[in-house]
Design a protein around this motif. Structure first.
Motif, PDB file in Angstrom:
ATOM      1  N   THR A 152       0.843  -1.202   0.000  1.00 11.51           N
ATOM      2  CA  THR A 152       0.000   0.000   0.000  1.00 11.51           C
ATOM      3  C   THR A 152       0.877   1.251   0.000  1.00 11.51           C
ATOM      4  OG1 THR A 152      -1.449  -1.310   1.451  1.00 11.51           O
ATOM      5  CG2 THR A 152      -1.948   1.039   1.274  1.00 11.51           C
TER       6      THR A 152
ATOM      7  N   GLY B 233       2.795   4.340   1.154  1.00 11.83           N
ATOM      8  CA  GLY B 233       3.208   4.747   2.495  1.00 11.83           C
ATOM      9  C   GLY B 233       3.867   3.660   3.324  1.00 11.83           C
ATOM     10  N   VAL B 234       3.875   2.408   2.843  1.00 12.67           N
ATOM     11  CA  VAL B 234       4.462   1.335   3.666  1.00 12.67           C
ATOM     12  C   VAL B 234       5.994   1.360   3.683  1.00 12.67           C
ATOM     13  CG1 VAL B 234       2.543  -0.317   3.617  1.00 12.67           C
ATOM     14  CG2 VAL B 234       4.264  -0.362   1.798  1.00 12.67           C
ATOM     15  N   GLY B 235       6.592   2.056   2.719  1.00 18.84           N
ATOM     16  CA  GLY B 235       8.063   2.135   2.733  1.00 18.84           C
ATOM     17  C   GLY B 235       8.736   1.532   1.510  1.00 18.84           C
ATOM     18  N   LYS B 236       8.003   1.411   0.414  1.00 19.33           N
ATOM     19  CA  LYS B 236       8.570   0.787  -0.802  1.00 19.33           C
ATOM     20  C   LYS B 236       9.791   1.552  -1.316  1.00 19.33           C
ATOM     21  CE  LYS B 236       4.645   1.141  -3.016  1.00 19.33           C
ATOM     22  NZ  LYS B 236       3.803   1.604  -1.905  1.00 19.33           N
ATOM     23  N   THR B 237       9.630   2.860  -1.481  1.00 21.64           N
ATOM     24  CA  THR B 237      10.719   3.653  -2.058  1.00 21.64           C
ATOM     25  C   THR B 237      11.945   3.635  -1.153  1.00 21.64           C
ATOM     26  OG1 THR B 237       9.076   5.038  -3.125  1.00 21.64           O
ATOM     27  CG2 THR B 237      11.298   5.941  -2.968  1.00 21.64           C
ATOM     28  N   THR B 238      11.705   3.778   0.150  1.00 22.66           N
ATOM     29  CA  THR B 238      12.806   3.773   1.117  1.00 22.66           C
ATOM     30  C   THR B 238      13.582   2.453   1.022  1.00 22.66           C
ATOM     31  OG1 THR B 238      11.325   5.043   2.537  1.00 22.66           O
ATOM     32  CG2 THR B 238      13.319   4.191   3.552  1.00 22.66           C
ATOM     33  N   HIS B 239      12.865   1.340   0.986  1.00 19.77           N
ATOM     34  CA  HIS B 239      13.516   0.028   0.879  1.00 19.77           C
ATOM     35  C   HIS B 239      14.199  -0.132  -0.484  1.00 19.77           C
ATOM     36  CE1 HIS B 239      11.189  -1.110   4.428  1.00 19.77           C
ATOM     37  NE2 HIS B 239      11.866  -2.245   4.494  1.00 19.77           N
TER      38      HIS B 239
ATOM     39  N   ARG C 173       1.726   8.516   8.214  1.00 22.85           N
ATOM     40  CA  ARG C 173       2.561   8.724   7.019  1.00 22.85           C
ATOM     41  C   ARG C 173       1.741   9.309   5.869  1.00 22.85           C
ATOM     42  NH1 ARG C 173       5.716   2.962   6.763  1.00 22.85           N
ATOM     43  NH2 ARG C 173       6.947   3.176   8.666  1.00 22.85           N
TER      44      ARG C 173
ATOM     45  N   ARG D  53       1.777  13.051   3.998  1.00 25.04           N
ATOM     46  CA  ARG D  53       1.940  13.143   2.558  1.00 25.04           C
ATOM     47  C   ARG D  53       0.827  13.970   1.907  1.00 25.04           C
ATOM     48  NH1 ARG D  53       3.121   7.542  -0.592  1.00 25.04           N
ATOM     49  NH2 ARG D  53       5.129   7.732   0.431  1.00 25.04           N
TER      50      ARG D  53
ATOM     51  N   SER E 144       7.211  -3.062   8.103  1.00 21.77           N
ATOM     52  CA  SER E 144       7.991  -1.831   7.887  1.00 21.77           C
ATOM     53  C   SER E 144       7.476  -0.701   8.757  1.00 21.77           C
ATOM     54  CB  SER E 144       7.939  -1.433   6.405  1.00 21.77           C
ATOM     55  OG  SER E 144       8.501  -0.156   6.205  1.00 21.77           O
ATOM     56  N   GLU E 145       7.719  -0.836  10.076  1.00 24.16           N
ATOM     57  CA  GLU E 145       7.252   0.206  11.003  1.00 24.16           C
ATOM     58  C   GLU E 145       8.361   1.217  11.306  1.00 24.16           C
ATOM     59  OE1 GLU E 145       4.242   0.546  12.548  1.00 24.16           O
ATOM     60  OE2 GLU E 145       3.309  -1.320  11.893  1.00 24.16           O
ATOM     61  N   GLY E 146       9.537   0.696  11.633  1.00 28.98           N
ATOM     62  CA  GLY E 146      10.601   1.586  12.067  1.00 28.98           C
ATOM     63  C   GLY E 146      11.911   1.302  11.361  1.00 28.98           C
ATOM     64  N   VAL E 147      12.932   2.090  11.728  1.00 31.57           N
ATOM     65  CA  VAL E 147      14.236   1.975  11.072  1.00 31.57           C
ATOM     66  C   VAL E 147      14.857   0.587  11.291  1.00 31.57           C
ATOM     67  CG1 VAL E 147      16.566   2.941  11.000  1.00 31.57           C
ATOM     68  CG2 VAL E 147      14.616   4.459  11.207  1.00 31.57           C
TER      69      VAL E 147
ATOM     70  N   ASP F 166      13.249  -2.204  11.407  1.00 32.73           N
ATOM     71  CA  ASP F 166      12.636  -3.095  10.409  1.00 32.73           C
ATOM     72  C   ASP F 166      13.312  -2.904   9.060  1.00 32.73           C
ATOM     73  OD1 ASP F 166      10.680  -4.007  12.210  1.00 32.73           O
ATOM     74  OD2 ASP F 166       9.389  -2.295  11.757  1.00 32.73           O
ATOM     75  N   LEU F 167      13.514  -1.643   8.703  1.00 32.67           N
ATOM     76  CA  LEU F 167      14.129  -1.324   7.406  1.00 32.67           C
ATOM     77  C   LEU F 167      15.489  -2.013   7.286  1.00 32.67           C
ATOM     78  CD1 LEU F 167      14.421   0.411   4.776  1.00 32.67           C
ATOM     79  CD2 LEU F 167      15.297   2.245   6.223  1.00 32.67           C
TER      80      LEU F 167
HETATM   81  P1  DAT Z   1       6.010   4.144  -0.349  1.00 27.61           P
HETATM   82  O1  DAT Z   1       7.094   4.196  -1.385  1.00 27.61           O
HETATM   83  O2  DAT Z   1       5.549   2.752  -0.044  1.00 27.61           O
HETATM   84  O3  DAT Z   1       4.858   5.059  -0.611  1.00 27.61           O
HETATM   85  P2  DAT Z   1       7.949   5.543   1.313  1.00 27.61           P
HETATM   86  O4  DAT Z   1       9.195   4.760   1.165  1.00 27.61           O
HETATM   87  O5  DAT Z   1       7.833   6.805   0.533  1.00 27.61           O
HETATM   88  O6  DAT Z   1       6.651   4.633   1.040  1.00 27.61           O
HETATM   89  O7  DAT Z   1       7.766   5.813   2.870  1.00 27.61           O
HETATM   90  C1  DAT Z   1       6.782   6.705   3.382  1.00 27.61           C
HETATM   91  C2  DAT Z   1       7.337   7.443   4.590  1.00 27.61           C
HETATM   92  O8  DAT Z   1       7.480   6.549   5.674  1.00 27.61           O
HETATM   93  C3  DAT Z   1       8.709   8.055   4.371  1.00 27.61           C
HETATM   94  O9  DAT Z   1       8.735   9.280   5.069  1.00 27.61           O
HETATM   95  C4  DAT Z   1       9.671   7.088   5.013  1.00 27.61           C
HETATM   96  C5  DAT Z   1       8.832   6.465   6.102  1.00 27.61           C
HETATM   97  N1  DAT Z   1       9.130   5.046   6.327  1.00 27.61           N
HETATM   98  C6  DAT Z   1       8.696   4.006   5.582  1.00 27.61           C
HETATM   99  N2  DAT Z   1       9.137   2.844   6.063  1.00 27.61           N
HETATM  100  C7  DAT Z   1       9.865   3.142   7.162  1.00 27.61           C
HETATM  101  C8  DAT Z   1      10.586   2.358   8.117  1.00 27.61           C
HETATM  102  N3  DAT Z   1      10.637   1.015   8.063  1.00 27.61           N
HETATM  103  N4  DAT Z   1      11.228   3.020   9.105  1.00 27.61           N
HETATM  104  C9  DAT Z   1      11.175   4.356   9.188  1.00 27.61           C
HETATM  105  N5  DAT Z   1      10.515   5.144   8.315  1.00 27.61           N
HETATM  106  C10 DAT Z   1       9.873   4.547   7.324  1.00 27.61           C
END
Ligand code: DAT
Length: 176
Positions: free
Chosen positions: A13, A15-21, A109, A113, A150-153, A155-156
């Protein structure tokens, strides 16, 4: 198959952190990060925006033709980052990572946005109903789909490490 590297879908979905991962994995592994949303926007592979949800109505044929023209299927080493996953042909994809997130975290999140109204509601519902996870399970074979929190750093970092280890194993199993 002669691919030297696997192709990985990072989905879930918004906001879950796809781009960050995807960014961190691509950097660490030297893979190419494909933000499908960005490609759809940049290349105009869409027929405008859905009025209700505000998301692009994607021209899937154009998008797939474009992906076909890259070295994705020949060499591998791509990370596909999108909120859907059933479009990609199964033969291209070696691992599907479905990121999951609790309601409170996701709500914060998405509000940050600028999401509100129907768009916010639909995405919250989709996460609770695990729509993307079901789509992944329906579209790919057992063992291909992995669900990660993917809640916090912490987890990342843990998730990135797990996927990197998986890539190492894939190379060991597939490159002779
Ligand atoms: P998506 O690409 O799924 O829409 P995103 O990577 O842009 O999501 O992340 C949305 C926001 O949440 C962004 O500010 C980073 C934060 N975030 C996501 N996953 C995280 C994680 N595991 N730990 C900390 N922050 C996280």
């Amino acid at each position: 198959m002669t691919r030297k590297n696997p192709n990985i879908v990072i989905t879930g979905t918004p906001g879950v952190g796809k781009t960050t991962h995807a960014e961190e994995l691509a950097r660490n592994l030297g893979f190419t990060h494909l933000s499908i949303n960005q490609i759809v926007k940049d290349e105009s592979f869409h027929e405008g925006k859905d009025e209700g949800t505000g998301s692009w109505v994607v021209d899937e044929d154009k998008l797939l033709d474009h992906l076909e023209s890259t070295s994705l299927s020949a060499t591998g080493g791509y990370i596909l980052d999108w909120h859907a996953c059933d479009l990609f042909p199964e033969r291209w994809i070696d691992l599907v990572v479905v990121l999951r997130c609790g309601s409170e975290t996701l709500y914060d999140r998405l509000v940050k946005r600028g999401y509100g109204g129907k768009k916010l509601e639909e995405n919250m519902d989709a996460e609770i109903m695990q729509v993307v996870l079901e789509e992944a399970r329906a579209g790919y074979g057992e063992g291909v789909v992995v669900e990660l929190r993917s809640e916090g750093v912490g987890d990342l970092e843990g998730n990135v490490g797990r996927v990197e280890e998986w890539v190492e194993r894939w190379r060991g199993d597939n490159i002779k």
